[in-house]
Scaffold this motif. Structure first.
Motif, short mmCIF file in Angstrom:
data_model
loop_
_atom_site.label_atom_id
_atom_site.label_comp_id
_atom_site.label_asym_id
_atom_site.label_seq_id
_atom_site.Cartn_x
_atom_site.Cartn_y
_atom_site.Cartn_z
N ARG A 257 -18.14 -16.71 1.86
CA ARG A 257 -18.82 -16.08 0.54
C ARG A 257 -19.39 -17.84 -0.36
NH1 ARG A 257 -15.61 -13.61 -2.07
NH2 ARG A 257 -14.70 -15.16 -3.54
N ASP A 258 -18.63 -18.50 0.27
CA ASP A 258 -18.68 -20.01 -1.13
C ASP A 258 -20.18 -20.70 0.30
OD1 ASP A 258 -17.32 -19.62 -3.16
OD2 ASP A 258 -15.95 -20.71 -2.36
N GLU A 259 -19.55 -20.36 1.80
CA GLU A 259 -20.46 -20.99 2.44
C GLU A 259 -22.26 -20.58 2.07
OE1 GLU A 259 -19.07 -21.84 5.73
OE2 GLU A 259 -16.92 -22.35 5.73
N VAL A 260 -21.93 -19.32 1.90
CA VAL A 260 -23.46 -18.36 2.03
C VAL A 260 -23.95 -18.93 0.94
CG1 VAL A 260 -24.49 -16.19 1.63
CG2 VAL A 260 -22.51 -16.74 3.62
N LEU A 261 -23.75 -19.25 -0.48
CA LEU A 261 -24.24 -19.63 -2.08
C LEU A 261 -24.88 -20.86 -1.91
CD1 LEU A 261 -21.55 -18.00 -3.93
CD2 LEU A 261 -24.22 -16.94 -2.95
N ALA B 84 -10.11 2.80 11.75
CA ALA B 84 -10.85 1.40 12.23
C ALA B 84 -11.56 0.72 12.42
CB ALA B 84 -10.44 1.35 14.31
N ILE B 85 -12.61 1.18 11.94
CA ILE B 85 -13.89 0.89 10.76
C ILE B 85 -13.20 -0.43 9.67
CG2 ILE B 85 -16.12 1.18 10.09
CD1 ILE B 85 -15.97 3.69 12.31
N VAL B 86 -12.89 0.75 8.68
CA VAL B 86 -12.48 -0.06 7.76
C VAL B 86 -11.53 -1.15 7.71
CG1 VAL B 86 -10.71 0.57 5.48
CG2 VAL B 86 -12.17 2.80 6.28
N LEU B 87 -10.89 -1.17 8.70
CA LEU B 87 -10.52 -2.54 8.48
C LEU B 87 -11.23 -3.67 9.49
CD1 LEU B 87 -7.60 -3.97 9.43
CD2 LEU B 87 -7.46 -3.36 11.89
N LEU B 88 -11.98 -3.20 10.02
CA LEU B 88 -12.60 -3.80 10.78
C LEU B 88 -14.39 -4.68 9.52
CD1 LEU B 88 -14.72 -4.76 13.68
CD2 LEU B 88 -15.86 -3.06 12.89
N PHE B 89 -14.30 -3.31 9.02
CA PHE B 89 -15.07 -4.46 7.88
C PHE B 89 -14.10 -5.30 6.68
CE2 PHE B 89 -18.65 -1.93 10.00
CZ PHE B 89 -20.05 -2.59 9.36
N PHE B 90 -13.56 -4.82 6.76
CA PHE B 90 -12.31 -5.41 5.48
C PHE B 90 -12.02 -6.81 6.51
CE2 PHE B 90 -8.16 -6.99 4.34
CZ PHE B 90 -8.49 -6.76 2.76
N LEU B 91 -11.44 -7.10 7.68
CA LEU B 91 -11.75 -8.27 7.80
C LEU B 91 -12.86 -9.00 7.67
CD1 LEU B 91 -9.48 -7.47 11.33
CD2 LEU B 91 -8.65 -8.28 8.92
N ASN B 92 -13.99 -8.27 7.89
CA ASN B 92 -15.48 -8.95 8.24
C ASN B 92 -16.02 -9.64 6.99
OD1 ASN B 92 -16.18 -8.82 10.89
ND2 ASN B 92 -17.58 -6.61 10.45
N GLY B 93 -15.27 -8.63 5.51
CA GLY B 93 -15.27 -9.50 4.52
C GLY B 93 -13.97 -10.26 4.06
N VAL C 292 -24.57 -25.94 13.84
CA VAL C 292 -23.39 -25.02 13.94
C VAL C 292 -23.14 -24.39 12.21
CG1 VAL C 292 -20.80 -24.32 14.25
CG2 VAL C 292 -22.56 -25.53 15.96
N ALA C 293 -23.12 -25.32 11.37
CA ALA C 293 -23.05 -25.05 9.98
C ALA C 293 -23.95 -23.86 9.29
CB ALA C 293 -23.09 -26.03 9.08
N ALA C 294 -25.06 -23.97 10.42
CA ALA C 294 -26.49 -23.07 9.67
C ALA C 294 -25.84 -21.79 10.35
CB ALA C 294 -27.77 -24.14 9.81
N SER C 295 -25.45 -22.15 11.78
CA SER C 295 -25.67 -20.48 12.24
C SER C 295 -24.47 -19.89 11.40
CB SER C 295 -24.77 -21.14 13.35
OG SER C 295 -25.45 -21.50 14.41
N VAL C 296 -23.41 -20.67 11.23
CA VAL C 296 -22.37 -19.68 10.33
C VAL C 296 -22.93 -19.17 9.36
CG1 VAL C 296 -19.62 -20.28 9.07
CG2 VAL C 296 -20.14 -21.43 11.18
N ALA D 150 -25.34 -16.31 10.32
CA ALA D 150 -23.85 -15.01 10.87
C ALA D 150 -23.93 -14.30 9.05
CB ALA D 150 -22.78 -15.30 11.73
N ALA D 151 -23.04 -15.20 8.02
CA ALA D 151 -22.87 -14.36 7.31
C ALA D 151 -23.71 -13.69 6.50
CB ALA D 151 -21.81 -15.75 6.45
N LEU D 152 -24.42 -14.45 6.51
CA LEU D 152 -25.85 -14.23 4.78
C LEU D 152 -26.32 -12.65 5.67
CD1 LEU D 152 -27.30 -14.44 2.61
CD2 LEU D 152 -29.26 -15.97 3.89
N LEU D 153 -26.74 -12.31 7.13
CA LEU D 153 -27.30 -11.34 7.77
C LEU D 153 -26.10 -10.04 7.97
CD1 LEU D 153 -29.05 -13.22 10.69
CD2 LEU D 153 -29.72 -12.27 9.40
#
Length: 319
Positions: free
Chosen positions: A55-59, A41-50, A126-130, A133-136
């Protein structure tokens, strides 16, 4: 009434998980099976988070260096310091493993969905929040274990086996999810409710297995009413300090109000979605369940507090 008390439906799910683990903990031959299911379940959780974290929005979003830099500094600097203080303050009154849980709480990254939703309700960016969250969370996958090892001393020493588990169970699935974004992210975005259900089920399984081991190890016989009361009081104080400090930091940096709201929730909230898997990876099951107690209480309290203060922050401001 229930919606006012538990504005996020995941709060009663966590409460029910703790109750079930207390009444029907995993025992005997079922333990290895449960731990295998939890790991999957943990593997699935982190895969889905990935897959999910953009990534593009973070950059693109890191250009707002003032906000994002403040979020990183507060989440992994200010909150880690508050965790150290909370551990030191509670150590004389609580079992060492439980007090260590406050330090563990402090080094975790922010929530993803909750921080963004709270920011939206409060009139934040909201855009900055996304992006925040991704960056953190991208940073937290690597920084949280290293911070814990650096601050916890001998109690936080990460063995070679634990480091390998972190790489295989947390980091590798996350990287694989990032690599698969091109093909899977559209599907995940189209099926948000299913992905959220899978996320929360994975977290609940990890919490259930970890807390079951703590129950079998005698957590409810080792903790008396005074110690439970101290734990709740310490979490309440830490929560109040975290939200007040994050809001004050936004004021000191003269952030625009929407950005200040974003910093508040991204900085002061902490993620059980990272906390439960990381504890299961770093500690033996019986210890992991005890270490998780502060973050479990904090996570539920932050959701309730955020839902209460978000509408207040969204009121029109006097000029």
């Amino acid at each position: 009434m229930l919606a006012r008390i538990f504005p996020d439906r995941f709060v009663p799910v966590l409460l029910a998980t703790i109750l079930i683990a207390s009444l029907l903990p995993v025992r005997g031959e079922a333990v290895p099976v449960a731990q295998g299911v939890s790991t999957a379940a943990i593997v699935l959780l982190f895969f889905l988070n990935g897959v999910r974290l953009p990534r593009d929005e973070v950059l693109h979003g890191v250009r707002n260096w003032k906000l994002q830099g403040a979020g990183l500094a507060f989440c992994f600097g200010g909150m880690a310091l508050l965790g150290v203080v909370a551990q030191a303050a509670t150590a004389p009154f609580l079992p060492a493993t439980l007090a260590l849980g406050f330090l563990f709480l402090g080094i975790l990254p922010s929530t993803v969905q909750s921080a963004t939703a709270s920011s939206s309700m409060a009139g934040g960016n909201v855009a900055a929040s996304v992006v925040a969250a991704a960056l953190l969370n991208l940073t937290g996958v690597i920084a949280s274990p290293l911070l814990f090892a650096a601050l916890a001393g001998n109690a936080g020493a990460i063995s070679g086996a634990a480091a390998l588990r972190i790489a295989l169970i947390l980091l590798l699935p996350f990287v694989a999810g990032q690599a698969a974004q091109r093909w899977l992210r559209p599907w995940v975005l189209r099926h948000r409710e299913l992905a959220t259900f899978m996320d929360r089920t994975s977290i609940a399984i990890a919490v259930y297995v970890a807390f079951s081991a703590a129950v079998v190890g005698g957590i409810w016989t080792r903790l008396d009413g005074r110690e439970i009361g101290i734990t709740f009081a310490a979490v309440a104080a830490l929560l109040a300090l975290a939200f007040a400090a994050a809001w004050a930091l936004g004021g000191l940096l003269r952030l625009r109000r929407p950005d200040r709201v974003t910093l508040l929730f991204a900085g002061a909230q902490k993620s059980i979605a990272v906390g439960a898997p990381l504890a299961a990876t770093l500690f033996p099951p019986a210890i992991a369940g005890v270490v998780l107690v502060p973050i479990l209480v904090y996570h539920m309290a932050q959701l309730i507090l955020s839902a209460w203060i978000a509408p207040f922050l969204n009121r029109p401001q006097e000029v």
